[in-house]
Design a protein around this motif. Structure first.
Motif, PDB file in Angstrom:
ATOM      1  N   ARG A  77       0.809  -1.215   0.000  1.00 45.72           N
ATOM      2  CA  ARG A  77       0.000   0.000   0.000  1.00 45.72           C
ATOM      3  C   ARG A  77       0.852   1.280   0.000  1.00 45.72           C
ATOM      4  O   ARG A  77       0.327   2.370  -0.238  1.00 45.72           O
ATOM      5  CB  ARG A  77      -0.919   0.024   1.235  1.00 45.72           C
ATOM      6  N   PHE A  78       2.143   1.171   0.256  1.00 39.52           N
ATOM      7  CA  PHE A  78       3.008   2.346   0.311  1.00 39.52           C
ATOM      8  C   PHE A  78       3.121   2.977  -1.072  1.00 39.52           C
ATOM      9  O   PHE A  78       3.476   2.318  -2.042  1.00 39.52           O
ATOM     10  CB  PHE A  78       4.385   1.954   0.839  1.00 39.52           C
ATOM     11  N   ARG A  79       2.777   4.249  -1.154  1.00 37.91           N
ATOM     12  CA  ARG A  79       2.765   5.023  -2.398  1.00 37.91           C
ATOM     13  C   ARG A  79       1.747   4.516  -3.403  1.00 37.91           C
ATOM     14  O   ARG A  79       1.838   4.820  -4.600  1.00 37.91           O
ATOM     15  CB  ARG A  79       4.161   5.078  -3.024  1.00 37.91           C
ATOM     16  N   SER A 116      -4.671   5.428   7.538  1.00 40.69           N
ATOM     17  CA  SER A 116      -4.822   4.922   6.174  1.00 40.69           C
ATOM     18  C   SER A 116      -5.414   3.518   6.195  1.00 40.69           C
ATOM     19  O   SER A 116      -5.470   2.869   7.249  1.00 40.69           O
ATOM     20  CB  SER A 116      -3.455   4.888   5.471  1.00 40.69           C
ATOM     21  N   ASP A 117      -5.842   3.045   5.032  1.00 41.85           N
ATOM     22  CA  ASP A 117      -6.340   1.675   4.967  1.00 41.85           C
ATOM     23  C   ASP A 117      -5.237   0.668   5.282  1.00 41.85           C
ATOM     24  O   ASP A 117      -5.504  -0.450   5.710  1.00 41.85           O
ATOM     25  CB  ASP A 117      -6.973   1.387   3.604  1.00 41.85           C
ATOM     26  N   ALA A 118      -3.966   1.081   5.134  1.00 43.10           N
ATOM     27  CA  ALA A 118      -2.857   0.198   5.494  1.00 43.10           C
ATOM     28  C   ALA A 118      -2.768   0.019   7.002  1.00 43.10           C
ATOM     29  O   ALA A 118      -2.517  -1.086   7.488  1.00 43.10           O
ATOM     30  CB  ALA A 118      -1.545   0.748   4.941  1.00 43.10           C
ATOM     31  N   ASP A 119      -2.957   1.100   7.763  1.00 40.11           N
ATOM     32  CA  ASP A 119      -2.947   1.003   9.231  1.00 40.11           C
ATOM     33  C   ASP A 119      -3.953  -0.039   9.706  1.00 40.11           C
ATOM     34  O   ASP A 119      -3.631  -0.912  10.527  1.00 40.11           O
ATOM     35  CB  ASP A 119      -3.308   2.354   9.860  1.00 40.11           C
ATOM     36  N   VAL A 157       1.768   8.305   4.383  1.00 38.53           N
ATOM     37  CA  VAL A 157       0.800   8.808   3.406  1.00 38.53           C
ATOM     38  C   VAL A 157       1.418   9.830   2.449  1.00 38.53           C
ATOM     39  O   VAL A 157       0.872  10.066   1.369  1.00 38.53           O
ATOM     40  CB  VAL A 157      -0.448   9.405   4.099  1.00 38.53           C
ATOM     41  N   ARG A 158       2.560  10.427   2.833  1.00 38.78           N
ATOM     42  CA  ARG A 158       3.241  11.367   1.943  1.00 38.78           C
ATOM     43  C   ARG A 158       4.351  10.716   1.125  1.00 38.78           C
ATOM     44  O   ARG A 158       5.041  11.382   0.358  1.00 38.78           O
ATOM     45  CB  ARG A 158       3.820  12.526   2.760  1.00 38.78           C
TER      46      ARG A 158
END
Length: 268
Positions: free
Chosen positions: A25-27, A43-46, A95-96
């Motif tokens: 999910r990163f980037r 984020s949805d990753a968390d 997220v950035r």
């Protein structure tokens, strides 16, 4: 296996699963980010990482408790063991697209952190430790090497790391932190878990934060302490001290001086 070896092996398994989810999910262009009630991002990753860790712990340690940043507390059904998880420490970086973020996994017994693991897959590095077993770092469990804090004994030779200055201003200790920045050899704000891990590796000498939650700090304590460092709150009590924790971590020889200099909040 003796001590906490089996628990650390499980922590590595949890981290492997977390890394697979978070790196996918990163980037990602379709990453979903929302604001929590405290206005911090999630984020949805968390949430996906924490769900997976919860499922694995339910399967492998069904009687242990669990505290996670995103989904709260699951009480233990036997004994005084509790896992504490921050699925992504450094969500704002995540997220950035900044690669400095990690999954934090800790095991507490009767409120005391006895094992901790920090996995930063975008950096290709992981850190882990358990009480009495030393601290290690490497790309994975099979390739870890022992780590140790520095031997720096004077603030004028020290590399000083801090969290955002705004937090120290809110805590009434901004001037004390600024003076430490003036008096130390070097100062940088690496932020989140990373300053503590650099401290444990001997790359810097002091890391301080005015306020954090249990899931922010629990995994860090065993790593710093087993690497030979000292980890307390601003009052000098062993960390973590409770729900909301301040953090003063050092290589040891500098600790008393740092505590004295941070002192009491300044009133205006």
């Amino acid at each position: 296996m003796t001590g906490y070896a089996a628990d650390l092996a499980l922590a590595h398994q949890l981290a492997d699963a977390a890394d697979a989810i978070s790196m996918a999910r990163f980037r990602a262009l379709d990453l979903r980010v929302e604001s929590k009630p405290d206005l911090t991002p999630v984020s949805d990753a968390d949430t996906a990482v924490e769900r997976e860790i919860r499922a694995l712990l339910a399967a492998h340690r069904p009687t242990d408790g669990l505290l996670g940043e995103e989904f709260g507390e699951t009480p233990a059904t036997a004994g005084g063991r509790r896992w504490v998880v921050d699925p992504i420490d450094g969500t704002k970086n995540f997220v950035r697209g900044v690669p400095v973020w990690a999954t934090l996994i800790a095991l507490l017994e009767d409120g005391r952190p006895v094992a901790g693991l920090v996995s930063a897959p975008a950096l290709g590095r992981r850190w882990w430790a358990a009480t009495g077993a030393g601290a290690y770092a490497g790309p994975d469990a099979a390739h870890g090497a022992p780590i140790r804090v520095s031997g720096v004994r004077e603030l004028t030779d020290a590399s000083f790391c801090y969290s955002s200055l705004g937090g120290w201003e809110d805590a009434g200790r901004l001037e004390a932190v600024l003076q430490l920045m003036r008096d130390t050899w070097r100062s940088r704000a690496y932020g989140d878990f990373y300053g503590y891990m650099l401290l444990a590796e001997g790359a810097l000498d002091v890391m301080v934060e005015p306020e954090l939650s249990l899931w922010d700090v629990a995994a860090l304590v065993p790593i710093v302490v087993e690497a030979g460092g000292t980890f307390t709150d601003l009052a000098g009590r062993p960390a973590p001290a409770g729900g909301e924790n301040s953090a003063v971590a050092s290589n040891g020889p500098l600790h008393a001086d740092i505590l004295a200099r941070l002192g009491r909040p300044t009133t205006h």
